[in-house]
Design a protein around this motif. Structure first.
Motif, short mmCIF file in Angstrom:
data_model
loop_
_atom_site.label_atom_id
_atom_site.label_comp_id
_atom_site.label_asym_id
_atom_site.label_seq_id
_atom_site.Cartn_x
_atom_site.Cartn_y
_atom_site.Cartn_z
N VAL A 99 -17.92 -21.65 30.34
CA VAL A 99 -18.35 -22.28 29.09
C VAL A 99 -17.15 -22.86 28.34
CG1 VAL A 99 -20.39 -20.81 28.87
CG2 VAL A 99 -18.21 -20.06 27.89
N SER B 167 -14.40 -23.71 25.40
CA SER B 167 -13.56 -22.87 24.53
C SER B 167 -13.45 -23.43 23.13
CB SER B 167 -12.17 -22.73 25.14
OG SER B 167 -11.55 -24.01 25.27
N GLY C 55 -19.63 -26.13 30.22
CA GLY C 55 -18.74 -26.52 29.14
C GLY C 55 -18.96 -27.90 28.58
N ASP D 90 -21.94 -27.26 23.93
CA ASP D 90 -21.49 -26.01 23.33
C ASP D 90 -22.65 -25.06 23.07
OD1 ASP D 90 -18.44 -26.52 22.53
OD2 ASP D 90 -19.58 -28.36 22.30
N GLY E 129 -20.94 -17.25 28.79
CA GLY E 129 -21.59 -17.58 27.54
C GLY E 129 -22.46 -16.47 26.99
N SER F 29 -25.13 -20.34 24.11
CA SER F 29 -23.91 -21.00 23.65
C SER F 29 -22.69 -20.50 24.42
CB SER F 29 -23.70 -20.75 22.15
OG SER F 29 -23.09 -19.49 21.93
N SER F 30 -21.58 -21.15 24.13
CA SER F 30 -20.30 -20.70 24.68
C SER F 30 -19.88 -19.36 24.11
CB SER F 30 -19.22 -21.73 24.36
OG SER F 30 -19.03 -21.80 22.94
#
Length: 268
Positions: free
Chosen positions: A145, A147, A200, A203, A228, A248-249
């Motif tokens: 995911v 950053s 990625g 988000d 994630g 989500s991340s």
């Protein structure tokens, strides 16, 4: 565990690939199209043919496992105990019938209601996402995911869809996204959107409505295996029977959750 998760991942990969290839044969072709619950809730002969291909592939290795699916006469609820498969032959049929490339074939293996292996094939794009119990991949390469931690750098996608009498909730969620984040996306295939979170590119992808298990289980597993976070609209760990999904991340999860809950605030 009734079998090796690696074996189930291999079968999921084979089934999703075969089903996606079958759907791809009719893509942008003269395929019969029907509607179900509304004028944009499509089902095609390609959906049914791809589902038959997926089911046959799974049955070759696991003849007795329940299979939960969107089309034909398959069950529509996930067993709470034992092994099962959850499949969607074409997730994003509205894109498919319009000749848009963002549609997927998704296959997940579950045990006691929890995913243990998942594959999302996007054959028109040449991508295949997979996750077992030790990470996630795209076309065999490890993915993770995003950053990004600044919401103003984040791209967030309102996923799934709201019934006609609940569109004010979608409007509230979309408004919260464009106010809180740097960019907004809507792609039209929940499984592909989840795969993009895992990879990625997005988000987060969010909704405050109930989702069918075939629209979400595979992607939720891939997101988690990519590092994630996936919760329901209350922020609790997501399950296939949860209301809402916030994937989500992890970096901007609180903000994504708040944007999702804006839909509840608009409910009449």
């Amino acid at each position: 565990m009734t079998s090796d998760p690696a074996e189930r991942l291999a079968v999921a990969r084979e089934a999703a690939t075969a089903g996606g290839e079958r759907a791809l044969q009719d893509f942008r072709g003269d395929v019969a199209v029907e509607t179900k619950s509304g004028p944009t809730d499509y089902v095609t002969e390609a959906d049914r043919a791809a589902q038959r291909t997926v089911v046959e592939t799974i049955r070759d290795s696991f003849p007795d496992d329940p299979i939960v699916g969107e089309e034909d006469e398959t069950p529509n609820s996930v067993p709470e105990s034992g092994p099962a498969w959850v499949i969607d032959p074409i997730d994003g049929t509205a894109n498919y019938v319009r000749g848009m490339h963002c549609w997927t074939t998704a296959v997940a293996a579950v045990e006691d209601g929890e995913p243990v292996a998942a594959v999302i094939a996007a054959p028109a794009l040449g991508d295949l996402y997979a996750a077992g119990e030790d990470g996630a991949t795209r076309n065999g390469d490890r993915i993770s995911v995003a950053s990004r931690s600044d919401p103003q750098e984040a791209a967030v996608c309102p996923t799934l869809w709201w019934s006609r009498d609940r569109r004010e909730e979608f409007g509230a969620v979309a408004d919260a996204v464009v106010r809180s984040f740097g960019d907004c996306r809507r792609i039209g295939s929940a499984q592909y959107e989840l795969a993009l979170v895992a990879d990625g590119a997005l988000d987060a992808t969010i909704a405050n409505v109930f989702a069918s298990p075939w629209d979400t289980i595979a992607g939720a597993h891939v997101v988690r295996q990519a590092g994630g976070r996936v919760t329901d609209v209350e922020g609790e760990r997501w399950r296939h029977d949860a209301r809402g999904i916030v994937a989500s991340s992890g970096e901007i999860h609180d903000e994504a959750l708040e944007a999702t809950q804006a839909g509840d605030g608009a409910r009449q």
